[in-house]
Design a protein around this motif. Structure first.
Motif, short mmCIF file in Angstrom:
data_model
loop_
_atom_site.label_atom_id
_atom_site.label_comp_id
_atom_site.label_asym_id
_atom_site.label_seq_id
_atom_site.Cartn_x
_atom_site.Cartn_y
_atom_site.Cartn_z
N ALA A 440 0.92 -1.13 -0.12
CA ALA A 440 -0.05 -0.07 0.09
C ALA A 440 0.87 1.23 -0.04
O ALA A 440 0.41 2.25 -0.55
CB ALA A 440 -1.00 0.01 1.26
N GLN A 441 2.02 1.34 0.71
CA GLN A 441 2.99 2.46 0.82
C GLN A 441 3.47 2.70 -0.71
O GLN A 441 3.54 3.80 -1.25
CB GLN A 441 4.16 2.03 1.81
CG GLN A 441 3.68 2.07 3.22
CD GLN A 441 2.73 0.84 3.56
OE1 GLN A 441 3.24 -0.20 2.92
NE2 GLN A 441 1.77 0.92 4.53
N MET A 442 4.03 1.55 -1.48
CA MET A 442 4.36 1.79 -2.67
C MET A 442 3.25 2.35 -3.52
O MET A 442 3.63 3.30 -4.53
CB MET A 442 4.74 0.48 -3.33
CG MET A 442 5.29 0.69 -4.62
SD MET A 442 6.26 -0.98 -5.16
CE MET A 442 6.42 -0.76 -7.01
N LEU A 443 2.16 1.75 -3.36
CA LEU A 443 0.99 2.57 -4.16
C LEU A 443 0.60 3.86 -4.01
O LEU A 443 0.26 4.55 -4.89
CB LEU A 443 -0.42 1.54 -4.08
CG LEU A 443 -0.21 0.13 -4.65
CD1 LEU A 443 -1.37 -0.65 -3.86
CD2 LEU A 443 -0.35 0.26 -5.95
N PRO A 544 4.20 -6.54 -0.45
CA PRO A 544 3.15 -6.08 0.77
C PRO A 544 3.55 -6.57 2.15
O PRO A 544 3.27 -5.93 2.95
CB PRO A 544 2.03 -6.93 0.11
CG PRO A 544 2.15 -7.72 -0.99
CD PRO A 544 3.27 -6.97 -1.46
N CYS A 545 3.89 -7.75 1.96
CA CYS A 545 4.33 -8.41 3.52
C CYS A 545 5.43 -7.64 4.19
O CYS A 545 5.45 -7.13 5.44
CB CYS A 545 4.71 -9.99 3.40
SG CYS A 545 5.24 -10.67 5.00
N ALA A 546 6.43 -7.53 3.25
CA ALA A 546 7.80 -6.71 4.06
C ALA A 546 7.46 -5.21 4.37
O ALA A 546 7.90 -4.74 5.35
CB ALA A 546 8.84 -7.04 3.04
N GLU A 547 7.04 -4.49 3.40
CA GLU A 547 6.96 -2.92 3.48
C GLU A 547 5.82 -2.64 4.50
O GLU A 547 6.05 -1.81 5.28
CB GLU A 547 6.78 -2.39 2.10
CG GLU A 547 6.94 -0.80 2.61
CD GLU A 547 7.12 0.02 1.07
OE1 GLU A 547 7.60 1.10 1.32
OE2 GLU A 547 7.22 -0.65 -0.04
N GLU A 548 4.63 -3.46 4.60
CA GLU A 548 3.52 -2.93 5.30
C GLU A 548 3.90 -3.38 6.73
O GLU A 548 3.65 -2.70 7.78
CB GLU A 548 2.27 -3.87 5.11
CG GLU A 548 1.77 -2.95 3.85
CD GLU A 548 0.51 -3.42 3.26
OE1 GLU A 548 -0.35 -4.08 4.17
OE2 GLU A 548 0.17 -3.19 2.18
N HIS A 549 4.87 -4.62 7.04
CA HIS A 549 5.14 -4.73 8.58
C HIS A 549 6.17 -3.68 8.88
O HIS A 549 6.40 -3.44 10.08
CB HIS A 549 5.79 -6.40 8.76
CG HIS A 549 4.57 -7.34 8.51
ND1 HIS A 549 4.03 -7.74 7.62
CD2 HIS A 549 3.96 -7.69 9.95
CE1 HIS A 549 2.84 -8.60 8.07
NE2 HIS A 549 3.02 -8.65 9.28
N LEU A 550 7.23 -3.59 8.05
CA LEU A 550 8.42 -2.49 8.29
C LEU A 550 7.89 -1.28 8.55
O LEU A 550 8.23 -0.59 9.40
CB LEU A 550 9.40 -2.50 6.97
CG LEU A 550 10.44 -1.58 7.20
CD1 LEU A 550 11.21 -2.12 8.48
CD2 LEU A 550 11.29 -1.70 5.85
N ASP A 551 6.56 -0.74 7.72
CA ASP A 551 5.99 0.39 8.27
C ASP A 551 5.67 0.66 9.81
O ASP A 551 5.72 1.52 10.26
CB ASP A 551 4.78 0.85 7.07
CG ASP A 551 4.22 1.96 7.54
OD1 ASP A 551 4.89 2.86 7.10
OD2 ASP A 551 3.03 1.95 7.51
N LEU A 552 5.10 -0.63 10.17
CA LEU A 552 4.93 -0.61 11.66
C LEU A 552 6.17 -0.38 12.57
O LEU A 552 5.94 0.51 13.52
CB LEU A 552 4.19 -1.89 11.97
CG LEU A 552 2.81 -2.23 11.37
CD1 LEU A 552 2.63 -3.66 11.88
CD2 LEU A 552 1.92 -1.34 11.77
N VAL A 553 7.08 -0.76 12.22
CA VAL A 553 8.25 -0.49 12.99
C VAL A 553 8.78 0.74 12.65
O VAL A 553 9.21 1.68 13.70
CB VAL A 553 9.34 -1.72 12.45
CG1 VAL A 553 10.77 -1.24 13.56
CG2 VAL A 553 9.14 -2.93 12.78
N LEU A 554 8.87 1.27 11.66
CA LEU A 554 9.02 2.54 11.45
C LEU A 554 8.28 3.66 11.89
O LEU A 554 8.44 4.82 12.56
CB LEU A 554 9.26 3.01 9.98
CG LEU A 554 10.42 2.22 9.10
CD1 LEU A 554 10.34 2.63 7.61
CD2 LEU A 554 11.67 2.42 9.82
#
Length: 746
Positions: A440-443, A544-554
């Motif tokens: 979603a962040q890339m979109l 979607p798995c990597a960036e959306e979970h990473l977004d939570l940490v950031l």
């Protein structure tokens, strides 16, 4: 002695059933009283004796027919029948204006209203006590009861719900941290209380490592009241957590206690094993839901409603690619309004909004997705989580991966000028539903790129082929993003969890040296867990798995920055753009404004705990030392770091074989770090040598070095072709251990 520290408060209350009415109504029985003080030890929540007041309230166990059944009350709260939403929701302002406290009371019934009120007061005043939260819940419920029964509404009954709850808090004396907020006027008063809701640091779970026998004994003797305490404790530790989630976790807690304590006569080690298996599942649900809610509220607060709506538009379009734009847009607006209620602390409004959305979704399966049916058949308590975790529906047959009409159509600039946000929303909807393999962040980044393209190419005098370059720029961004993720996964697969986390530690300690060792280890551990979860997936699900979970940490890091600023680089990345936050932080270099730690006697302290046979503890200790080393020498080279690792391993092996490892470590450290006997450059009688090495060394001025092949081997330096006073020279093998005699002469 019990770890509970008890303090006298105004009242202590217990739940009992009124059996005289045709329907079960939960009554609040108040007596005179105890509450929990500052000494409460959450990790022993399941193991300690129940406070004396509870024993006073229940001098004998209630008959089973009279005991409060928390499962019943939780299901009643969440399965209470509200009207079915035929169309999607009014705004939160409409809800506030049209739904009074009396109406809410009638919809939820007294027992349900009171339970939610207890959660709300525990969340608003996390430093209070159960007794005081219970007293406030009783007061608000009494007002709601009067308002529901009154033929005409009094002014108090017409107040907005959040104002009623805050007035109740502010009427209490000596509540922790409330005085400053109570001195403000609405809406600043509510904003002030919300600013106190910060559960991102200092969390400790009431379910960690329970003592099986004590926990089951408490459950057997005080089962239902213990669950009430559990709900209160979870609520005050997680002030942003949805009330339905708290009640859902309480159900899991009840099931865990029943499962693990069901055969209390059996061997205690079986109970212990049961808790070790099941308690982490309950804790995980609390942590994940709390983090997700804080994250969403952080986006809304920092980047605004427009960004939150864009994020939800991308996610919902991916989830339901067959749904039309109008339906998706309605859902986006409703979900955004729900989060506005939830994030400002309107617990009741948040619950009502959420239920209306679920009812709408389940009544619109023919428009959204046939896959929803299996979720809608579950109890209401489980529907939301089921839909969130549901696989994206299949794309419509024949849907092209491209949206060239948004680039090539001649009327694009006119539509962009006339209905800017709606035009951009349609683009994001069309692109998202075509690409479930993107995050979603890339979109959102693609959507921002499209907006920038139109701004540039639709201005007067723009070149005729201006918009045609958009597709090439899009391909470039997609390739770069996928490359970053693939490279990270390649490193993870090559190195494994521990060494991959060390790579992250080196990177993030240089980017954010102001964070503590504990914070850096925690954040990089979470990132490593993402690697273990996402890198095993196929290319269609990796991003979607990597960036959306990473977004939570950031998001955690950025909330930490808001609470206590880290550095200008982090500030820029956390403030400028939500969509570009991950690439921005990824590109950060070492913080040039950071002042390295000074080499003091206690900076590098090695103790007997390095000799532990528990690999996890040893790895954690090594990572703490790695962070300290990087904070002392941010510009350390890979070669020097490799030498440190080898030297440390040699030292540990040698000292852990000694009868007194502590003394051995102390001796080796004194050789390694001469700063334990501080000498400064220019101090009378001392000169600095090897100043370009990792650790500068000070020697008496009367000492001279051999002019050829000299070595300062007491620090394991190997110097080559030394000559005269030309110091330092040669190549460092790194200053650690195994000192032969000093190759120097007086």
């Amino acid at each position: 002695m019990s770890p509970f520290v008890l303090c006298r408060v105004h009242f202590s209350c217990s739940w009992i059933w009124n059996r005289d009415k045709s329907r079960a109504v939960l009554l609040w029985r108040c007596r005179g009283v105890w509450g929990w003080g500052e000494g409460f030890q959450p990790e022993e929540f399941l193991t300690s004796p129940i406070p004396g007041a509870m024993k006073q309230t229940h001098p004998r166990p209630l008959p089973k027919s009279d005991r409060m059944d928390w499962k019943t009350i939780i299901y009643v709260i969440l399965l209470v029948s509200l009207r079915v939403a035929k169309a999607l929701p009014r705004t939160s302002q409409d809800i506030e204006e049209k739904t009074s406290i009396g109406q809410r009371f009638s919809q939820l019934q007294e027992s349900n209203f009171k339970a939610i009120a207890l959660i709300l007061f525990a969340q608003y005043v996390p430093g209070g006590t159960l007794g005081r939260a219970a007293a406030m819940a009783e007061g608000v419920t009494a007002l709601a009861r009067r308002c529901a029964a009154a033929a005409t509404d009094s002014p108090d009954c017409l107040k907005p719900l959040d104002r009623i709850f805050l007035d109740t808090i502010c009427q209490e004396e000596n509540l922790p941290r409330s005085a400053d907020c109570c001195a403000k006027k609405d809406p600043e008063r509510n904003d002030c209380f919300l600013s106190l809701k910060n559960s991102s640091r200092g969390f400790s779970s009431p379910l960690e490592r329970p003592d099986a026998e004590a926990a089951c004994r408490n459950h057997s003797q005080h089962g239902q009241p213990l669950t009430g305490y559990f709900i209160y404790e979870v609520s005050r530790r997680h002030p942003f957590l949805y009330a339905p989630t708290i009640l859902s976790v309480a159900l899991q807690y009840e099931e865990m206690m029943e499962n693990c304590c069901g055969s209390a006569e059996g061997p205690s080690h079986h109970m212990e094993e049961c808790f070790q298996r099941q308690a982490p599942k309950v804790v995980k649900l609390i942590k994940e839901d709390s983090l997700r809610q804080e994250h969403t509220c952080g986006i809304l607060k920092k980047f605004g409603e427009r960004t939150l709506k864009a994020l939800k538009l991308a996610q919902i379009s991916q989830k339901f690619p067959k749904a039309d734009f109008v339906t998706v847009h309605k859902l986006v607006v409703a979900v955004a309004d729900m989060h506005k209620d939830c994030c400002r602390g309107d617990t009741l409004g948040c619950m009502r909004d959420r239920e209306e959305i679920l009812r709408y979704v389940c009544s619109s399966q023919h428009v959204l997705s046939s896959r929803i049916q299996q979720c809608c058949e579950k109890p209401l308590l489980q529907r939301s989580e089921c839909i969130l975790n549901m696989e994206n529906d299949d794309k419509p047959a024949g849907l092209s991966p491209h949206v060239r009409e948004f680039i090539e159509d001649k009327g694009i600039c006119e539509r962009f000028a006339q209905e800017k946000d709606m035009h951009l929303a349609r683009f994001l909807y069309e692109y998202s539903r075509r690409h479930p393999e993107f995050s979603a962040q890339m979109l959102l980044r693609i959507g921002k790129g499209y907006e920038d393209l139109l701004r540039e190419c639709c201005r007067p005098g723009a070149p005729s082929g201006c918009r045609s370059r958009g597709e090439e720029e899009l391909r470039k961004h997609i390739y770069e993003t996928q490359s970053v993720m693939r490279t990270s996964c390649d490193i993870y697969k090559e190195k494994g969890d521990y060494y991959f986390q060390n790579e992250l530690l080196m990177s993030f300690t240089k980017k954010m040296p102001q964070l503590t060792s504990a914070e850096l280890i925690k954040f990089t551990k979470e990132m490593t867990t993402i690697g273990s979860k996402c890198c095993q997936l196929g290319q269609d699900k990796l991003l979607p798995c990597a960036e959306e979970h990473l977004d939570l940490v950031l998001g955690e890091i950025c909330r930490r920055h808001l609470a206590d600023p880290i550095n200008p680089g982090v500030c820029r990345c956390c403030s400028s753009s939500y969509a570009f936050r991950r690439p921005c932080i990824g590109k950060l270099e070492s913080d040039e404004s950071y002042v390295p730690l000074a080499l003091t006697p206690g900076l590098f302290a090695f103790h007997g705990d390095l000799c532990t046979s528990e690999e996890e503890k040893l790895q954690h200790r090594k990572q703490e030392m790695l962070v300290t080393l990087l904070k002392y020498k941010p510009q350390i080279s890979p070669e020097q770091l490799g030498s440190v690792t080898a030297a440390f391993t040699a030292m540990r092996e040698r000292c852990c074989r000694e009868a007194n490892p502590e003394a051995c470590f102390l001796k080796e450290v004194s050789l390694l770090f001469p700063a334990t006997v501080p000498r400064q450059q220019g101090e009378k009688g001392y000169i600095q040598v090897f100043s370009q090495s990792l650790f500068p060394v000070y020697l008496p001025a009367s000492v001279s070095l051999l002019p050829s092949q000299c070595c300062f081997s007491s620090l394991n330096f190997i110097l080559q072709s030394c000559s005269g006073s030309s110091l330092p020279c040669g190549k460092s093998a790194f200053p650690y251990f195994s000192p032969p005699p000093l190759c120097c002469i007086p």
